[in-house]
Motif scaffolding. Structure first.
Motif, PDB file in Angstrom:
ATOM      1  N   ASP A  64       0.801  -1.231   0.000  1.00  0.00           N
ATOM      2  CA  ASP A  64       0.000   0.000   0.000  1.00  0.00           C
ATOM      3  C   ASP A  64       0.832   1.279   0.000  1.00  0.00           C
ATOM      4  O   ASP A  64       0.272   2.380  -0.022  1.00  0.00           O
ATOM      5  CB  ASP A  64      -0.991   0.033   1.167  1.00  0.00           C
TER       6      ASP A  64
ATOM      7  N   THR B 163       1.545   1.889  -6.569  1.00  0.00           N
ATOM      8  CA  THR B 163       1.314   1.379  -5.217  1.00  0.00           C
ATOM      9  C   THR B 163       1.975   0.016  -5.086  1.00  0.00           C
ATOM     10  O   THR B 163       1.850  -0.827  -5.983  1.00  0.00           O
ATOM     11  CB  THR B 163      -0.195   1.234  -4.939  1.00  0.00           C
TER      12      THR B 163
ATOM     13  N   SER C 219       1.957  -3.458  -4.312  1.00  0.00           N
ATOM     14  CA  SER C 219       0.755  -4.297  -4.259  1.00  0.00           C
ATOM     15  C   SER C 219       0.926  -5.558  -3.417  1.00  0.00           C
ATOM     16  O   SER C 219      -0.058  -6.233  -3.115  1.00  0.00           O
ATOM     17  CB  SER C 219       0.328  -4.682  -5.682  1.00  0.00           C
TER      18      SER C 219
ATOM     19  N   MET D 295       1.521  -1.639  -8.690  1.00  0.00           N
ATOM     20  CA  MET D 295       0.289  -1.427  -9.446  1.00  0.00           C
ATOM     21  C   MET D 295       0.205   0.056  -9.778  1.00  0.00           C
ATOM     22  O   MET D 295       0.198   0.904  -8.878  1.00  0.00           O
ATOM     23  CB  MET D 295      -0.931  -1.846  -8.632  1.00  0.00           C
TER      24      MET D 295
ATOM     25  N   ARG E 191       0.536  -3.329 -14.149  1.00  0.00           N
ATOM     26  CA  ARG E 191       1.331  -4.042 -13.148  1.00  0.00           C
ATOM     27  C   ARG E 191       2.789  -4.107 -13.616  1.00  0.00           C
ATOM     28  O   ARG E 191       3.060  -4.421 -14.762  1.00  0.00           O
ATOM     29  CB  ARG E 191       0.791  -5.459 -12.933  1.00  0.00           C
TER      30      ARG E 191
END
Length: 348
Positions: free
Chosen positions: A144, A247, A249, A289, A295
């Motif tokens: 995160d 982010t 992931s 991400m 990705r």
């Protein structure tokens, strides 16, 4: 001597002259002489970009060398396309790009610093710092975590020259005039300045615990890494991705601990890599991400002990820390990372 024999000898003579003329013309066109397979800038008008100047069927020989030295290591994508017909080998005179890669940003910072801005011009020094994440601290990445990242490459779309060609071309600061003449470059051009900077970086003293080498051919790059890490290795590179917010992931995965070779592609008329092995190095894979759903599996390197680094290194300015703690950084997509394979069954 019979008339038929005389005619045959005369025909053979004309055929020989014709073949020699054809070969000479072709050789001058692609820069091939009887002594070496190279581009002769003195004799050949150099176009802005030479996509291919040798027969493409030479590429499988280099690929065979890879598998003869690294039988259990697949070619990474960052190298694979360079060995395809039409791409190999290639040279260019347009390599002084302003591509915003991690390596170029660091070189720009060093230039700014060396010009004396360290003595008061903090504004200029700050302007040379990246506006995206390159460096981070060891424990800073967790699921995160968000950051703005720009994944780029060196911007130099050139491939390797065969070893025998590369070794015939000078590569040292005291040979700069000869190098510029070879590639028909002006002394005061941007390309000439880049060549000086890149070769100068290769000739800088090693940091403590560092073993470095500038590989001017794929064969020499392979030899450098195999001699230091052995034949049982993995070769990795970061997938390219556009600049945006990413982010983390999932958990960061360590794929190499304390021993790795990193080879950065340099800006040069043909493919040259700045390779170095630094003690206490960890290689990680960071799953990301993008804001647009893309990705990316980013390969990053962590230097676990930076106490021997210069206090003026850009990483310390970005992270606002002093030498000592671990410093990690993302890599350009055409940077190669070599790590020992943990599969003991494959150990030679």
């Amino acid at each position: 001597m019979s008339l038929a024999r005389s005619c045959a000898l005369l025909l053979l003579f004309f055929l020989t002259v014709s073949l020699y003329t054809t070969f000479s013309t072709a050789a001058n066109t692609i820069g091939v002489t009887h002594k070496t397979v190279a581009v002769a800038a003195d004799n050949v008008p150099f176009p802005k970009k030479v996509a291919t100047f040798l027969p493409s069927d030479i590429s499988p020989l280099t690929e065979k060398y890879w598998y003869s030295r690294l039988p259990n290591t697949p070619l990474p994508k960052a190298l694979e396309y360079l060995l395809q017909p039409g791409h190999y080998p290639s040279i260019t005179r347009e390599f002084a790009n302003e591509n915003v890669s991690a390596a170029v940003i660091q070189r720009k910072y060093r230039r700014v610093y060396k010009r004396g801005y360290k003595r008061g011009d903090k504004k200029s020094l700050k302007s040379a710092l990246p506006d995206s994440t390159i460096f981070y601290q060891y424990n800073d990445l967790h699921p995160d975590k968000k950051m703005k990242i720009l994944f780029t490459d060196s911007g130099t779309k050139v491939s390797f020259l065969p070893r025998q060609v590369a070794e015939s071309i000078p590569f040292s600061s005291d040979k700069i005039p000869e190098i510029l003449k070879y590639f028909a470059l002006e002394v005061n051009s941007k390309e000439a300045q880049v060549i000086r900077e890149e070769i100068g970086g290769c000739e800088e003293p090693n940091m403590e615990g560092e073993d470095k080498y500038c590989a001017t051919s794929l064969e020499s790059l392979i030899d450098f890494s195999v001699e230091r890490l052995g034949q049982n290795v993995r070769v990795l590179s970061t997938e390219a991705g556009k600049k945006q917010e990413y982010t983390v992931s999932a958990a960061v995965k360590m794929i190499g601990d304390h021993k790795a070779a990193v080879c950065h592609k340099m800006r040069y008329p043909y493919a040259v890599h700045y390779c170095h092995v630094i003690a206490d190095t960890e290689v990680d894979e960071v799953p990301l991400m993008g804001a647009d759903g893309t990705r990316v599996k980013a390969v990053t390197v962590c230097h676990l002990n930076t106490s021997a680094w210069s206090p003026d290194h850009m990483a310390f300015q970005v992270l606002k820390i002093k030498p000592g703690p671990a410093v990690c950084h993302f890599l350009d997509s055409d940077t190669l990372v070599w790590v020992p394979n943990k599969d003991k069954k494959l150990t030679p």
